[in-house]
Scaffold this motif. Structure first.
Motif, PDB file in Angstrom:
ATOM      1  N   UNK A   1      15.619   9.827  19.561  1.00  0.00           N
ATOM      2  CA  UNK A   1      16.070   8.517  19.106  1.00  0.00           C
ATOM      3  C   UNK A   1      15.009   7.459  19.372  1.00  0.00           C
ATOM      4  N   UNK A   2      14.999   6.443  18.534  1.00  0.00           N
ATOM      5  CA  UNK A   2      13.960   5.406  18.615  1.00  0.00           C
ATOM      6  C   UNK A   2      14.018   4.613  19.908  1.00  0.00           C
ATOM      7  N   UNK A   3      15.195   4.565  20.565  1.00  0.00           N
ATOM      8  CA  UNK A   3      15.318   3.787  21.807  1.00  0.00           C
ATOM      9  C   UNK A   3      14.998   4.610  23.045  1.00  0.00           C
ATOM     10  N   UNK A   4      14.536   5.845  22.870  1.00  0.00           N
ATOM     11  CA  UNK A   4      14.151   6.692  23.996  1.00  0.00           C
ATOM     12  C   UNK A   4      12.923   6.085  24.680  1.00  0.00           C
ATOM     13  N   UNK A   5      12.980   5.953  26.001  1.00  0.00           N
ATOM     14  CA  UNK A   5      11.886   5.353  26.761  1.00  0.00           C
ATOM     15  C   UNK A   5      11.004   6.444  27.351  1.00  0.00           C
ATOM     16  N   UNK A   6       9.695   6.289  27.203  1.00  0.00           N
ATOM     17  CA  UNK A   6       8.726   7.255  27.722  1.00  0.00           C
ATOM     18  C   UNK A   6       7.589   6.504  28.402  1.00  0.00           C
ATOM     19  N   UNK A   7       6.801   7.242  29.171  1.00  0.00           N
ATOM     20  CA  UNK A   7       5.577   6.714  29.764  1.00  0.00           C
ATOM     21  C   UNK A   7       4.400   7.209  28.936  1.00  0.00           C
ATOM     22  N   UNK A   8       3.627   6.268  28.418  1.00  0.00           N
ATOM     23  CA  UNK A   8       2.450   6.622  27.625  1.00  0.00           C
ATOM     24  C   UNK A   8       1.265   5.835  28.139  1.00  0.00           C
ATOM     25  N   UNK A   9       0.266   6.552  28.635  1.00  0.00           N
ATOM     26  CA  UNK A   9      -0.951   5.944  29.205  1.00  0.00           C
ATOM     27  C   UNK A   9      -0.599   4.899  30.259  1.00  0.00           C
ATOM     28  N   UNK A  10       0.381   5.250  31.121  1.00  0.00           N
ATOM     29  CA  UNK A  10       0.758   4.382  32.240  1.00  0.00           C
ATOM     30  C   UNK A  10       1.709   3.259  31.892  1.00  0.00           C
ATOM     31  N   UNK A  11       2.085   3.139  30.635  1.00  0.00           N
ATOM     32  CA  UNK A  11       2.976   2.061  30.189  1.00  0.00           C
ATOM     33  C   UNK A  11       4.324   2.627  29.790  1.00  0.00           C
ATOM     34  N   UNK A  12       5.398   1.949  30.194  1.00  0.00           N
ATOM     35  CA  UNK A  12       6.744   2.356  29.824  1.00  0.00           C
ATOM     36  C   UNK A  12       7.166   1.608  28.561  1.00  0.00           C
ATOM     37  N   UNK A  13       7.530   2.344  27.541  1.00  0.00           N
ATOM     38  CA  UNK A  13       7.921   1.727  26.278  1.00  0.00           C
ATOM     39  C   UNK A  13       8.803   2.675  25.481  1.00  0.00           C
ATOM     40  N   UNK A  14       9.565   2.119  24.542  1.00  0.00           N
ATOM     41  CA  UNK A  14      10.419   2.927  23.692  1.00  0.00           C
ATOM     42  C   UNK A  14       9.585   3.593  22.595  1.00  0.00           C
ATOM     43  N   UNK A  15      10.159   4.610  21.987  1.00  0.00           N
ATOM     44  CA  UNK A  15       9.457   5.260  20.881  1.00  0.00           C
ATOM     45  C   UNK A  15       9.285   4.296  19.717  1.00  0.00           C
ATOM     46  N   UNK A  16      10.243   3.398  19.542  1.00  0.00           N
ATOM     47  CA  UNK A  16      10.112   2.392  18.486  1.00  0.00           C
ATOM     48  C   UNK A  16       8.869   1.537  18.719  1.00  0.00           C
ATOM     49  N   UNK A  17       8.673   1.100  19.966  1.00  0.00           N
ATOM     50  CA  UNK A  17       7.490   0.290  20.296  1.00  0.00           C
ATOM     51  C   UNK A  17       6.218   1.114  20.169  1.00  0.00           C
ATOM     52  N   UNK A  18       6.301   2.381  20.560  1.00  0.00           N
ATOM     53  CA  UNK A  18       5.131   3.251  20.459  1.00  0.00           C
ATOM     54  C   UNK A  18       4.718   3.446  19.004  1.00  0.00           C
ATOM     55  N   UNK A  19       5.694   3.547  18.121  1.00  0.00           N
ATOM     56  CA  UNK A  19       5.375   3.758  16.699  1.00  0.00           C
ATOM     57  C   UNK A  19       4.663   2.551  16.098  1.00  0.00           C
ATOM     58  N   UNK A  20       4.895   1.360  16.666  1.00  0.00           N
ATOM     59  CA  UNK A  20       4.200   0.170  16.151  1.00  0.00           C
ATOM     60  C   UNK A  20       2.716   0.200  16.507  1.00  0.00           C
ATOM     61  N   UNK A  21       2.371   0.945  17.556  1.00  0.00           N
ATOM     62  CA  UNK A  21       0.958   1.110  17.900  1.00  0.00           C
ATOM     63  C   UNK A  21       0.266   2.133  17.001  1.00  0.00           C
ATOM     64  N   UNK A  22       1.079   2.974  16.378  1.00  0.00           N
ATOM     65  CA  UNK A  22       0.531   4.023  15.535  1.00  0.00           C
ATOM     66  C   UNK A  22       1.220   3.992  14.159  1.00  0.00           C
ATOM     67  N   UNK A  23       0.888   2.980  13.348  1.00  0.00           N
ATOM     68  CA  UNK A  23       1.441   2.887  11.992  1.00  0.00           C
ATOM     69  C   UNK A  23       0.896   4.020  11.139  1.00  0.00           C
ATOM     70  N   UNK A  24       1.382   4.178   9.910  1.00  0.00           N
ATOM     71  CA  UNK A  24       0.966   5.304   9.067  1.00  0.00           C
ATOM     72  C   UNK A  24      -0.540   5.459   8.927  1.00  0.00           C
ATOM     73  N   UNK A  25      -1.256   4.350   8.811  1.00  0.00           N
ATOM     74  CA  UNK A  25      -2.713   4.443   8.592  1.00  0.00           C
ATOM     75  C   UNK A  25      -3.451   5.005   9.808  1.00  0.00           C
TER      76      UNK A  25
END
Length: 348
Positions: free
Chosen positions: A180-204
């Protein structure tokens, strides 16, 4: 091998002919309508050998897909009916079944079981309530006990992400689950939701996999239960990029392309559900007892397997034509007593 009792054969033959009423079953059986109803409610058609028998002809390297299927019923006098989420943003009155199938990309799906699932309010000793994750674990353990081979598990989001990770590690069974998009994970030391993570990695910023028309980025993340990979999957719907998320317990040696093929193969269990409902009468049985409903669904699975046998024997045949041929094969067995090359219940 002794011949199986005729009632299951009769029901399977009727289902293959798209006959779904008890009165319609009578020409295929030696029993009257009232006797058919009583027999269906009395003893289970299920056997301890069902899982091994049904898995026998599954393709090598198949994944075990588990899902729920909701069967609407209007009759409140049926045992076990309750309101269930229907998959269409609403709840409907009916029965719910746990569904398991072996699936592989480019191959026909092989159903293993359809097991009645009760809601918490209807918990009994005979039909215990289990959460979605508990039900998944119960099914997998049954399959492992039966020796069913599986390359991994394919699960939708309701099966509990952390519990699934723990189960995967304990049993060394890799899992691919929709997250689910609201799942929270640790990525490179930062805690963020998958929704927020996807904004760092748009389709392009994601790799294009032309076979699917999807753009995907695979990222290592961490939760309290440990580390795993997240796949951000972008696909175009109605001309707009939309994303969904998968988390994977498969090793780094398994490529993203292989993971996407595995997830695409999961659609096979949806194919099974649609065919069950549209062609084989799932949800059309009006018997009031849970046992009769379970027996009807057991026959639906066997009817589908008869269709699979024809599709194996005649490559390229359509599902509808395969069902018609399977019906003819079943009629020869039930109405004439002539044996096929294999018994009806060994049809696939």
């Amino acid at each position: 091998m002794p011949r199986t009792p005729s009632l299951p054969h009769s029901i399977i033959t009727a289902q293959l002919n798209r006959v779904t009423s008890l009165s319609g079953l009578v020409p295929y059986s030696t029993l009257r309508k009232s006797a058919i109803s009583k027999e269906m409610a009395r003893d289970s058609f299920e056997s301890t050998e069902d899982l091994q028998r049904r898995a026998r002809n599954a393709p090598d390297g198949a994944f075990l897909a588990i899902d729920f299927v909701m069967v609407p019923h209007a009759a409140r006098t049926m045992e076990g009916v309750n309101y269930h989420y229907s998959g269409q943003a609403q709840t409907r009155l009916g029965h719910q079944f746990t569904s398991a199938a072996l699936v592989r990309f480019g191959e026909d799906p092989v159903p293993l079981l359809e097991r009645f699932k009760v809601s918490q309010a209807l918990h009994t000793e005979r039909y215990p309530y289990r959460t979605a994750t508990q039900e998944m674990i119960h099914v997998v353990q049954d399959c492992l006990t039966a020796g069913v081979p599986m390359a991994g598990l394919l699960l939708d989001g309701e099966f509990g992400r952390d519990a699934a990770v723990t189960f995967s590690r304990q049993h060394q069974i890799p899992v691919l689950i929709r997250a689910k998009a609201n799942m929270t994970v640790q990525f490179e030391g930062e805690s963020l939701t998958l929704d927020a993570l996807s904004r760092q990695f748009p389709p392009e910023r994601c790799h294009l996999y032309a076979e699917f028309g999807w753009r995907v980025r695979r990222l290592p993340v961490v939760r309290e239960v440990g580390g795993f990979d997240v796949l951000i999957v972008w696909r175009k719907l109605h001309g707009e990029w939309t994303r969904f998320f998968l988390f994977s317990m498969f090793g780094s040696d398994v490529t993203v392309r292989s993971l996407l093929r595995a997830w695409k193969a999961r659609w096979g269990i949806e194919v099974i559900h649609r065919f069950f409902k549209q062609n084989l009468g799932l949800g059309r049985c009006h018997c009031r007892t849970i046992q009769a409903q379970e027996n009807w669904v057991w026959c639906v699975v066997e009817a589908f397997r008869a269709v699979l046998r024809v599709r194996r024997e005649v490559p390229g045949v359509t599902w509808r034509a395969a069902q018609q041929q399977a019906a003819l094969n079943a009629e020869k067995y039930v109405l004439t007593g002539l044996e096929q090359d294999e018994p009806l219940l060994e049809a696939a």
